[in-house]
Design a protein around this motif. Sequence first.
Motif, PDB file in Angstrom:
ATOM      1  N   GLY A 123      -2.623   3.055  20.702  1.00  0.00           N
ATOM      2  CA  GLY A 123      -2.124   2.039  20.322  1.00  0.00           C
ATOM      3  C   GLY A 123      -2.231   2.725  18.924  1.00  0.00           C
ATOM      4  O   GLY A 123      -3.562   2.870  18.087  1.00  0.00           O
ATOM      5  N   GLY A 124      -1.659   2.804  17.514  1.00  0.00           N
ATOM      6  CA  GLY A 124      -1.821   3.696  16.391  1.00  0.00           C
ATOM      7  C   GLY A 124      -2.363   2.112  15.976  1.00  0.00           C
ATOM      8  O   GLY A 124      -2.673   0.213  16.193  1.00  0.00           O
ATOM      9  N   ARG A 125      -3.636   2.154  14.546  1.00  0.00           N
ATOM     10  CA  ARG A 125      -4.431   1.244  14.001  1.00  0.00           C
ATOM     11  C   ARG A 125      -4.058   0.737  13.224  1.00  0.00           C
ATOM     12  O   ARG A 125      -2.824   1.367  12.931  1.00  0.00           O
ATOM     13  CB  ARG A 125      -5.393   2.063  13.381  1.00  0.00           C
ATOM     14  N   GLY A 126      -4.667  -0.532  13.375  1.00  0.00           N
ATOM     15  CA  GLY A 126      -3.321  -1.080  11.791  1.00  0.00           C
ATOM     16  C   GLY A 126      -3.906  -0.778  10.124  1.00  0.00           C
ATOM     17  O   GLY A 126      -5.181  -0.130  10.531  1.00  0.00           O
ATOM     18  N   GLY A 127      -3.103  -0.908   9.522  1.00  0.00           N
ATOM     19  CA  GLY A 127      -3.517  -0.462   7.874  1.00  0.00           C
ATOM     20  C   GLY A 127      -4.716  -0.998   7.259  1.00  0.00           C
ATOM     21  O   GLY A 127      -4.666  -2.517   7.473  1.00  0.00           O
ATOM     22  N   LEU A 128      -5.153  -1.048   6.397  1.00  0.00           N
ATOM     23  CA  LEU A 128      -5.887  -2.378   5.561  1.00  0.00           C
ATOM     24  C   LEU A 128      -5.242  -2.172   4.709  1.00  0.00           C
ATOM     25  O   LEU A 128      -4.692  -1.876   3.881  1.00  0.00           O
ATOM     26  CB  LEU A 128      -7.393  -0.392   5.258  1.00  0.00           C
ATOM     27  N   GLY A 129      -6.327  -3.438   4.337  1.00  0.00           N
ATOM     28  CA  GLY A 129      -5.452  -4.736   3.594  1.00  0.00           C
ATOM     29  C   GLY A 129      -5.732  -3.696   1.545  1.00  0.00           C
ATOM     30  O   GLY A 129      -7.187  -3.130   2.197  1.00  0.00           O
ATOM     31  N   ASN A 130      -5.432  -4.454   0.894  1.00  0.00           N
ATOM     32  CA  ASN A 130      -5.631  -3.631  -0.394  1.00  0.00           C
ATOM     33  C   ASN A 130      -6.831  -4.347  -1.043  1.00  0.00           C
ATOM     34  O   ASN A 130      -8.204  -3.748  -1.438  1.00  0.00           O
ATOM     35  CB  ASN A 130      -4.380  -4.303  -1.404  1.00  0.00           C
ATOM     36  N   TRP A 131      -7.529  -5.452  -0.071  1.00  0.00           N
ATOM     37  CA  TRP A 131      -8.726  -6.251  -0.438  1.00  0.00           C
ATOM     38  C   TRP A 131     -10.007  -5.059  -0.535  1.00  0.00           C
ATOM     39  O   TRP A 131     -11.310  -5.066  -0.920  1.00  0.00           O
ATOM     40  CB  TRP A 131      -9.169  -7.293   0.095  1.00  0.00           C
ATOM     41  N   HIS A 132      -9.127  -3.489   0.396  1.00  0.00           N
ATOM     42  CA  HIS A 132     -10.801  -3.066   0.700  1.00  0.00           C
ATOM     43  C   HIS A 132     -11.093  -1.731  -0.240  1.00  0.00           C
ATOM     44  O   HIS A 132     -11.780  -0.818  -0.128  1.00  0.00           O
ATOM     45  CB  HIS A 132      -9.528  -2.126   1.826  1.00  0.00           C
ATOM     46  N   PHE A 133      -9.579  -2.050  -1.015  1.00  0.00           N
ATOM     47  CA  PHE A 133     -10.151  -0.681  -1.823  1.00  0.00           C
ATOM     48  C   PHE A 133     -10.208  -1.364  -3.730  1.00  0.00           C
ATOM     49  O   PHE A 133      -9.308  -0.654  -4.367  1.00  0.00           O
ATOM     50  CB  PHE A 133      -8.208  -0.055  -1.916  1.00  0.00           C
ATOM     51  N   LYS A 134     -10.591  -2.660  -3.280  1.00  0.00           N
ATOM     52  CA  LYS A 134     -11.148  -3.138  -4.833  1.00  0.00           C
ATOM     53  C   LYS A 134     -12.331  -2.568  -5.046  1.00  0.00           C
ATOM     54  O   LYS A 134     -13.417  -2.328  -4.816  1.00  0.00           O
ATOM     55  CB  LYS A 134     -10.869  -4.325  -4.291  1.00  0.00           C
ATOM     56  N   THR A 135     -12.370  -1.820  -7.018  1.00  0.00           N
ATOM     57  CA  THR A 135     -13.630  -1.281  -6.913  1.00  0.00           C
ATOM     58  C   THR A 135     -13.802  -2.118  -8.590  1.00  0.00           C
ATOM     59  O   THR A 135     -13.160  -2.809  -9.255  1.00  0.00           O
ATOM     60  CB  THR A 135     -13.593   0.668  -7.265  1.00  0.00           C
ATOM     61  N   ALA A 136     -15.643  -1.168  -8.939  1.00  0.00           N
ATOM     62  CA  ALA A 136     -15.408  -1.780 -10.888  1.00  0.00           C
ATOM     63  C   ALA A 136     -14.345  -1.545 -11.080  1.00  0.00           C
ATOM     64  O   ALA A 136     -14.198  -2.573 -11.717  1.00  0.00           O
ATOM     65  CB  ALA A 136     -16.111  -1.456 -11.107  1.00  0.00           C
ATOM     66  N   THR A 137     -13.628  -0.125 -11.471  1.00  0.00           N
ATOM     67  CA  THR A 137     -12.960  -0.314 -12.335  1.00  0.00           C
ATOM     68  C   THR A 137     -11.887  -0.047 -12.134  1.00  0.00           C
ATOM     69  O   THR A 137     -10.156   0.264 -12.558  1.00  0.00           O
ATOM     70  CB  THR A 137     -12.908   1.571 -12.194  1.00  0.00           C
ATOM     71  N   ARG A 138     -11.069  -0.563 -10.858  1.00  0.00           N
ATOM     72  CA  ARG A 138      -9.573  -0.836  -9.679  1.00  0.00           C
ATOM     73  C   ARG A 138     -10.173  -1.949  -9.223  1.00  0.00           C
ATOM     74  O   ARG A 138      -9.784  -2.383  -8.021  1.00  0.00           O
ATOM     75  CB  ARG A 138      -8.810   0.342  -8.947  1.00  0.00           C
TER      76      ARG A 138
END
Length: 393
Positions: A123-138
């Motif tokens: 089965g296909g892997r689930g996508g990551l939510g937006n909290w994974h992409f939070k950085t100091a500049t974003r």
Amino acid sequence: MAESNFVDYVKIYCRSGKGGRGSTHMRRAKYVPNGGPDGGDGGRGGHVILRGNRNYWTLLHLRYDRHIMAGHGESGSKNRSFGKDGEDKVIEVPCGTVVYNAETGEYICDVTEHGQEVILLKGGRGGLGNWHFKTATRQAPRFAQPGEPMQEMTVIMELKLLADVGLVGFPNAGKSTLLSAVSSAKPKIANYPFTTMEPNLGIVSYREGKSFVMADIPGIIEGASEGRGLGLRFLRHIERNSLLLFMVPADSDDITKEYNILLNELKNFNPEMLDKQRVLAITKCDMLDQELMDEIEPTLPQDVPHVFISAISGLGINVLKDILWEELNKESNKIEGKIESIAHRPKDMSHLKEELADEGEDEDLSIEYVDEDDIEDLEDFEYEEEDWEDDKQ
């Protein structure tokens, strides 16, 4: 005529589940300024799994369930909540099932043990939510990963019977008669010439409660390895046998010639079959006396053990059991060691249409599905109720 319940060949469509998409949710709560991203991950799509089950003897249950589809993963949600994984679809198959890609003929996997599980399609892997992409500049990413797509494949499943002794011979050589005499199997037997139409298995009792399994396949004719008669379809059942019992009637014009013809057909079908231990049984010997047997014996092949038998009178049956048991228990002839060493060749797709035509399975099994996420305007999309019923079937 009623259709046989012995099904050793099916073609089915399999589809795994797609992964759920990640969430792009932003936290909004009272007295929590700048809550930030908290979108959860999507769930994994369901696998399509094969599982060996010794309680199944044929592939009959798959003939009427020829579209196997796993569940899709659910999308993530707020508070970093993960989406639910899609439901796995488990296909129970009898031990000895081999799977091929129906389009290319490529060998995929082999299920030989009870409880053995093989993931046919992931089965296909689930996508990551937006909290994974939070950085100091974003600090407020408004994007997330989509889930991985599903996988689909049309596969061919073949059953190769697991037995200790396989009976090899021309039609009317006495194979079914021998099986009925030494076991409780009840294959069709009559006093007119015909050949068995489907394989039969029997458990042969030996001394001190010991036993072994004997398999009877339809008679082989010259040219069976090239598709003549039923031989090509059923020769695969003796690929897994630990020992081959060649059976030639005593009234044959040339016993050695018939034995060599049978051996050549096995060689043309799969050269590895020549590595198996062989025993020669001369059947229907109730019509012979000891003097005739003594005259025939020097003309027999000297490279294999041989025995004169008669399933009707019981002549030589106990001697045959002794020879078979001795050969089966040789260290070099154990079936457990030979199962894994079988080299599965890619399937010859030139014979596919003929085999499927015999089974009535030559139609296209692929199905096109519409994903609601790919439809921009659902109001313009109409799906007829009749089409939905057809797809469910």
